[in-house]
Design a protein around this motif. Structure first.
Motif, PDB file in Angstrom:
ATOM      1  N   UNK A  93      13.546  36.414 -16.130  1.00  0.00           N
ATOM      2  CA  UNK A  93      13.836  35.987 -14.773  1.00  0.00           C
ATOM      3  C   UNK A  93      13.227  36.985 -13.804  1.00  0.00           C
ATOM      4  N   UNK A  94      12.992  36.553 -12.560  1.00  0.00           N
ATOM      5  CA  UNK A  94      12.278  37.387 -11.601  1.00  0.00           C
ATOM      6  C   UNK A  94      12.936  37.325 -10.227  1.00  0.00           C
ATOM      7  N   UNK A  95      13.066  38.490  -9.601  1.00  0.00           N
ATOM      8  CA  UNK A  95      13.550  38.577  -8.216  1.00  0.00           C
ATOM      9  C   UNK A  95      12.615  39.536  -7.479  1.00  0.00           C
ATOM     10  N   UNK A 132      26.266  29.303 -11.079  1.00  0.00           N
ATOM     11  CA  UNK A 132      25.569  30.521 -10.684  1.00  0.00           C
ATOM     12  C   UNK A 132      25.678  30.756  -9.177  1.00  0.00           C
ATOM     13  N   UNK A 133      25.553  29.699  -8.394  1.00  0.00           N
ATOM     14  CA  UNK A 133      25.709  29.843  -6.946  1.00  0.00           C
ATOM     15  C   UNK A 133      27.132  30.280  -6.601  1.00  0.00           C
ATOM     16  N   UNK A 134      28.115  29.796  -7.341  1.00  0.00           N
ATOM     17  CA  UNK A 134      29.488  30.261  -7.149  1.00  0.00           C
ATOM     18  C   UNK A 134      29.596  31.745  -7.480  1.00  0.00           C
ATOM     19  N   UNK A 135      28.940  32.162  -8.556  1.00  0.00           N
ATOM     20  CA  UNK A 135      29.008  33.557  -8.987  1.00  0.00           C
ATOM     21  C   UNK A 135      28.394  34.508  -7.963  1.00  0.00           C
ATOM     22  N   UNK A 136      27.390  34.023  -7.231  1.00  0.00           N
ATOM     23  CA  UNK A 136      26.768  34.887  -6.211  1.00  0.00           C
ATOM     24  C   UNK A 136      27.368  34.645  -4.824  1.00  0.00           C
ATOM     25  N   UNK A 137      28.494  33.940  -4.780  1.00  0.00           N
ATOM     26  CA  UNK A 137      29.219  33.770  -3.526  1.00  0.00           C
ATOM     27  C   UNK A 137      28.704  32.676  -2.623  1.00  0.00           C
ATOM     28  N   UNK A 138      27.990  31.694  -3.183  1.00  0.00           N
ATOM     29  CA  UNK A 138      27.416  30.624  -2.369  1.00  0.00           C
ATOM     30  C   UNK A 138      27.892  29.246  -2.825  1.00  0.00           C
ATOM     31  N   UNK A 161      18.701  31.961  -9.231  1.00  0.00           N
ATOM     32  CA  UNK A 161      17.550  31.290  -9.851  1.00  0.00           C
ATOM     33  C   UNK A 161      17.032  32.077 -11.046  1.00  0.00           C
ATOM     34  N   UNK A 162      17.021  33.396 -10.939  1.00  0.00           N
ATOM     35  CA  UNK A 162      16.489  34.220 -12.029  1.00  0.00           C
ATOM     36  C   UNK A 162      17.324  34.114 -13.297  1.00  0.00           C
ATOM     37  N   UNK A 163      18.565  33.631 -13.172  1.00  0.00           N
ATOM     38  CA  UNK A 163      19.481  33.583 -14.314  1.00  0.00           C
ATOM     39  C   UNK A 163      19.659  32.183 -14.892  1.00  0.00           C
ATOM     40  N   UNK A 164      19.017  31.174 -14.303  1.00  0.00           N
ATOM     41  CA  UNK A 164      19.300  29.787 -14.677  1.00  0.00           C
ATOM     42  C   UNK A 164      19.006  29.490 -16.141  1.00  0.00           C
ATOM     43  N   UNK A 165      17.976  30.115 -16.704  1.00  0.00           N
ATOM     44  CA  UNK A 165      17.624  29.843 -18.101  1.00  0.00           C
ATOM     45  C   UNK A 165      18.235  30.846 -19.083  1.00  0.00           C
ATOM     46  N   UNK A 169      15.927  39.096 -20.057  1.00  0.00           N
ATOM     47  CA  UNK A 169      15.492  40.186 -19.192  1.00  0.00           C
ATOM     48  C   UNK A 169      15.198  39.652 -17.797  1.00  0.00           C
ATOM     49  N   UNK A 170      15.685  40.374 -16.768  1.00  0.00           N
ATOM     50  CA  UNK A 170      15.356  40.050 -15.381  1.00  0.00           C
ATOM     51  C   UNK A 170      14.605  41.235 -14.780  1.00  0.00           C
ATOM     52  N   UNK A 171      13.449  40.956 -14.199  1.00  0.00           N
ATOM     53  CA  UNK A 171      12.635  41.965 -13.523  1.00  0.00           C
ATOM     54  C   UNK A 171      12.833  41.824 -12.023  1.00  0.00           C
ATOM     55  N   UNK A 172      13.143  42.933 -11.354  1.00  0.00           N
ATOM     56  CA  UNK A 172      13.401  42.913  -9.917  1.00  0.00           C
ATOM     57  C   UNK A 172      12.469  43.885  -9.213  1.00  0.00           C
TER      58      UNK A 172
END
Length: 230
Positions: A93-95, A132-138, A161-165, A169-172
């Motif tokens: 995932x990417x941010x 996921x949107x609930x988890x990030x407060x949205x 979005x970076x966590x949907x799949x 590993x997520x790269x930020x």
């Protein structure tokens, strides 16, 4: 962090050179590192030290001059472009500093876009996007478009979005760099919470010392190699 945990990322003797006129500029020089499941890692370094170059190599967006990168045991370096695309969609995932949301899509549609691109269009995918949107407060912002969200909210959508799949590993890249201090603090806390909740590994390239010092492992990129700080 136990050494028995699964290796998510391994770099072996990674080097990257660029041609600058008649000269060769070596940005990375025999860099090696191992990232394990669930680790929260930051990378700091002076401007021009090669942090973005490193991130682009790890993401498979650029080719190294030498060395090899493994994602969950698979050699990213030896893959063709189609295989790299599939691995990137499935396991990463990417941010970025700028959220790169599609303006014509709602928050929920932006979150589930990587799943759509991977062929997942079931009701379960929609429900995961909402979760996921609930988890990030949205949780109340599913149908809002990026123009209707604040900068911090747009970055929260990008993190979801970076966590949907369910990536390994997520790269930020500077995830708080374009935000005011209060919002940046909220995003920092969100990253730490999600790391604990989902067990995904995070590599965060940042100029924020406050963010870097709170990660489990902080690396400094210097002279083309990573050294542990502290």
């Amino acid at each position: 962090m136990s050494n028995e945990l699964q290796v998510v990322l391994e770099c072996r003797n990674l080097s990257k050179e660029y041609s600058v006129g008649p000269e060769r500029l070596k940005v990375l020089n025999g860099l090696s590192v191992v990232i394990r499941q669930g680790e929260l890692v930051s990378v700091v370094g002076a401007s021009g030290s090669g942090k973005t170059t490193l991130l682009n190599l790890l993401a498979g967006l650029d080719q190294s001059s030498d060395g090899e990168i493994f994602i969950a045991g698979h050699s990213l370096t030896r893959m063709g472009s189609r295989q790299r695309d599939q691995l990137r969609n499935r396991d990463m995932g990417f941010v970025f500093q700028f959220h790169h949301l599609l303006p014509e899509f709602t928050a929920l549609e932006n979150v589930i876009l990587p799943a759509w691109l991977g062929g997942k269009q079931s009701e379960e995918t929609y429900e995961r996007g909402k979760l996921l949107l609930q988890q990030v407060g949205l949780g109340q912002r599913y149908h809002h478009k990026p123009s209707e969200l604040s900068g911090g909210e747009r970055q929260r959508v990008a993190i979801a979005r970076s966590l949907i799949n369910s990536p390994r590993l997520v790269l930020m890249d500077e995830p708080t760099g374009n935000l005011d201090e209060e919002t940046a603090g909220q995003i920092r806390e969100l990253i730490f919470e999600l790391n604990q909740q989902v067990g995904t590994s995070f590599i965060i390239v940042t100029h924020s010392r406050e963010l870097a010092q709170k990660t489990q492992i902080m690396y400094r990129l210097k002279d083309g190699r990573l050294e542990i700080v502290g």
